[in-house]
Design a protein around this motif. Structure first.
Motif, PDB file in Angstrom:
ATOM      1  N   THR A 193      42.995  43.095  44.083  1.00  0.00           N
ATOM      2  CA  THR A 193      43.846  42.497  43.054  1.00  0.00           C
ATOM      3  C   THR A 193      45.079  41.900  43.709  1.00  0.00           C
ATOM      4  N   THR A 194      45.389  40.669  43.333  1.00  0.00           N
ATOM      5  CA  THR A 194      46.637  40.057  43.781  1.00  0.00           C
ATOM      6  C   THR A 194      47.574  39.964  42.588  1.00  0.00           C
ATOM      7  N   THR A 195      48.857  40.223  42.830  1.00  0.00           N
ATOM      8  CA  THR A 195      49.873  40.147  41.788  1.00  0.00           C
ATOM      9  C   THR A 195      50.934  39.146  42.216  1.00  0.00           C
ATOM     10  N   GLN A 200      48.266  38.744  37.258  1.00  0.00           N
ATOM     11  CA  GLN A 200      47.450  39.689  38.013  1.00  0.00           C
ATOM     12  C   GLN A 200      46.018  39.174  38.039  1.00  0.00           C
ATOM     13  N   ARG A 202      42.342  39.933  39.228  1.00  0.00           N
ATOM     14  CA  ARG A 202      41.301  40.795  39.771  1.00  0.00           C
ATOM     15  C   ARG A 202      40.274  39.888  40.468  1.00  0.00           C
ATOM     16  N   GLN A 226      46.825  35.433  48.046  1.00  0.00           N
ATOM     17  CA  GLN A 226      48.177  35.862  47.666  1.00  0.00           C
ATOM     18  C   GLN A 226      49.159  34.712  47.806  1.00  0.00           C
ATOM     19  N   TRP A 229      48.526  32.107  44.940  1.00  0.00           N
ATOM     20  CA  TRP A 229      49.032  32.509  43.628  1.00  0.00           C
ATOM     21  C   TRP A 229      50.559  32.587  43.615  1.00  0.00           C
ATOM     22  N   LYS A 322      48.493  38.502  31.787  1.00  0.00           N
ATOM     23  CA  LYS A 322      47.750  39.099  32.880  1.00  0.00           C
ATOM     24  C   LYS A 322      46.682  38.186  33.462  1.00  0.00           C
TER      25      LYS A 322
END
Length: 395
Positions: A193-195, A200, A202, A226, A229, A322
């Motif tokens: 998972t990248t935030t 977020q 998945r 990462q 995003w 999300k």
């Protein structure tokens, strides 16, 4: 053999008929693999074909729980089914939710028509172990391949090895050969998972499936996504490396992906079945489009005019924060300029779908009799004809 051929009961249809025979009975609903055989009875457009031995299993997530099951086929030998190119891997989409049986194929074909990426498919009537089970969409499986997702195929190169730990980044080009799926399901072997801000994602690495066995390659994918995003959500649209999101991704693919999902009002694209691929020495590319059976007026029976954004707007509850990556894309002025220009480029092709006598009307005429049989086998809240009218009016 000839005796078996004489004993077989044939199903006659204007569509090709796909016979799927398993050696131990019908596939169960728990996604177990079954050995069997596939043969195709042609029609006016396509000759008969014996596709040979296959492994078959129930596929899908939510759709696997419906009475009419979707299936995954893995042939023992590559076969060219309906001119879609030689491959072992195929899927039979049940389209149980989509009473028109058009939405998935319309979206994929439209994507291809505008120069984007959709999996090729055709409609068949399906006979499983001698029993008619309805109208299905025989489709290419989403996977690397010359005629499918144009990305380096690690699994083919390594002959389906399950341990990739021996791949040395000092001697091998690990900059590409990855197929990603961003989804709520989160059930592949390799996932993370990248935030970035409120977003977020998945992420499942669907190919190569066993990427988790090589930590260096996995770390490369994680870091790359990462940064992408981070750039998508940053105020200046740049990552911590100082690079714009267009340095990581082909923006044209973001635009086309957005447009196809938004024009078909595919709210599932905010949380399910979102694919992108990264090839060696290239930027990330979005596609193929997938999973449109609950789009285009399906939920509201066409009674609500589509006056609001479906994929980039506010969704139910926390999902908007999300999972709506397209909400982040659409908050960027540069992206929206490209979006507007591209819309006017594809507007004529879009209108061809629902004009009188256009794509929908032609496909509906082809499916009218076969889908009447499907409606009798799997009665739903609407008939094929009623849902076609809703789909056309909505679009």
């Amino acid at each position: 053999d000839r005796g078996e051929l004489c004993r077989r009961r044939f199903y006659f249809s204007t569509l090709p008929v796909l016979y799927l025979d398993t050696y131990d009975g019908a596939p169960s609903s728990d996604k177990e693999e079954h050995q069997g055989r596939v043969s195709i009875q042609g029609n006016a457009a396509w000759p008969a074909l014996d596709a040979g031995e296959t492994i078959v299993k129930v596929r899908g997530n939510t759709t696997a729980d419906y009475p009419k099951k979707p299936y995954k086929l893995k042939l023992a030998k590559k076969a060219n089914l309906f001119g879609m190119g030689k491959n072992k891997h195929w899927v039979l989409l049940a389209n149980y939710n989509d009473m028109s049986h058009l939405r998935n194929k319309l979206a994929a074909d439209f994507a291809n028509a505008i120069g984007f990426l959709g999996m090729d498919s055709t409609w068949v009537q399906c006979i499983l172990n001698g029993e008619f089970i309805g109208t299905y969409q025989l489709s290419e499986h989403v996977r690397p391949g010359e005629k499918r997702v144009p990305v380096f195929d690690w699994e083919d190169e390594l002959e389906d090895q399950t341990d990739l730990s021996h791949i040395d980044p000092a001697t091998a080009d690990i900059s590409g050969g990855y197929l990603f799926e961003f989804t709520e399901e989160y059930d592949e072997l390799t996932r993370f998972t990248t935030t970035a801000g409120l977003l977020q994602m998945r992420t499942m690495v669907t190919k190569p499936e066993y990427l988790y066995t090589n930590p260096t390659m996995l770390a490369f994918c994680q870091e790359f996504l990462q940064n992408y995003w981070d750039a998508c959500v940053a105020k200046d649209r740049r990552s911590k490396e100082g690079r714009h999101y267009s340095d990581y991704c082909e923006v044209g693919s973001m635009v086309d992906y957005f447009l196809v999902n938004e024009l078909f009002s595919n709210t599932d694209s905010c949380k399910h079945s979102r694919f992108a691929y990264l090839d060696r020495g290239r930027r990330l590319v979005w596609g193929p489009v997938w999973d449109f059976d609950c789009s285009s007026g399906y939920f509201n029976s066409g009674t609500t005019t589509p006056e609001v954004w479906s994929c980039a707007g506010t969704l139910r509850g926390d999902l908007s924060k999300k999972y709506s990556m397209m909400k982040e894309w659409a908050s960027d002025y540069y992206f929206c300029q490209l979006l507007q220009a591209r819309y006017w480029e594809i507007r004529t092709a879009w209108g061809e779908l629902f004009r009188d006598g256009g794509t929908i009307d032609q496909a509906a005429a082809e499916l009218a009799v076969p889908c009447a049989a499907n409606d009798a086998r799997w009665p739903r809240t609407r008939t094929h004809g009623e849902d076609v009218a809703i789909l056309k009016a909505f679009l």
